[in-house]
Scaffold this motif. Sequence first.
Motif, short mmCIF file in Angstrom:
data_model
loop_
_atom_site.label_atom_id
_atom_site.label_comp_id
_atom_site.label_asym_id
_atom_site.label_seq_id
_atom_site.Cartn_x
_atom_site.Cartn_y
_atom_site.Cartn_z
N VAL A 63 0.85 -1.20 0.00
CA VAL A 63 0.00 0.00 0.00
C VAL A 63 0.88 1.25 0.00
O VAL A 63 1.82 1.37 0.79
N CYS A 86 5.71 2.71 3.70
CA CYS A 86 5.72 1.50 2.86
C CYS A 86 7.04 0.76 2.92
O CYS A 86 7.26 -0.20 2.20
N VAL A 110 -3.66 0.78 -3.47
CA VAL A 110 -3.70 -0.57 -2.91
C VAL A 110 -3.41 -1.58 -4.02
O VAL A 110 -4.01 -1.49 -5.09
#
Length: 157
Positions: free
Chosen positions: A102, A142, A117
């Motif tokens: 994500v 991330c 996503v």
Amino acid sequence: MHLHKYEKIWLVFGITCLVVFLTVVGVSAFTDNHHTPAGGIEHIDPEKVRETAPFDNPGVTQLDDDTYQVSIIAMAFGYEGPELKVPVGKEIVFKVTSTDVVHSFTIDDTKVNMMVVPGQVTTKSYTFDKPGKYLIICNEYCGAGHHFMFTEIEVTE
Ligand code: CUA
């Protein structure tokens, strides 16, 4: 065959229950369908992003006189989409997906803050009212390279 009065009542009751049940199921299936927002969630195979339109040819595409589409692939740790240059005052439709985890697609100084996503295509329309260079950053942690995940879009007169 002669049915006893109570058997008839139970039979009618049973059929009524069945009809009610089927109606409820039918109606909820129908309403669920209508709860999906316009455009809905577009699904995409994260392993086949580069073979799936519009990500097979990422970047800016003119759709008509007033609309441009910008497709971007987000990945650890960057954005794929060559030379992002769009005109001011036109509708820009951003389509972003991720090949791994994500991320976000957040354009500084604008209301564009899209969650990206894997397995989904996130879409957002935006019209820039000022020309200039805008920084695009990732707002979702991330991984190790998160802080280095950015790109730029140029809005021209
Ligand atoms: Cu991508 Cu943080």
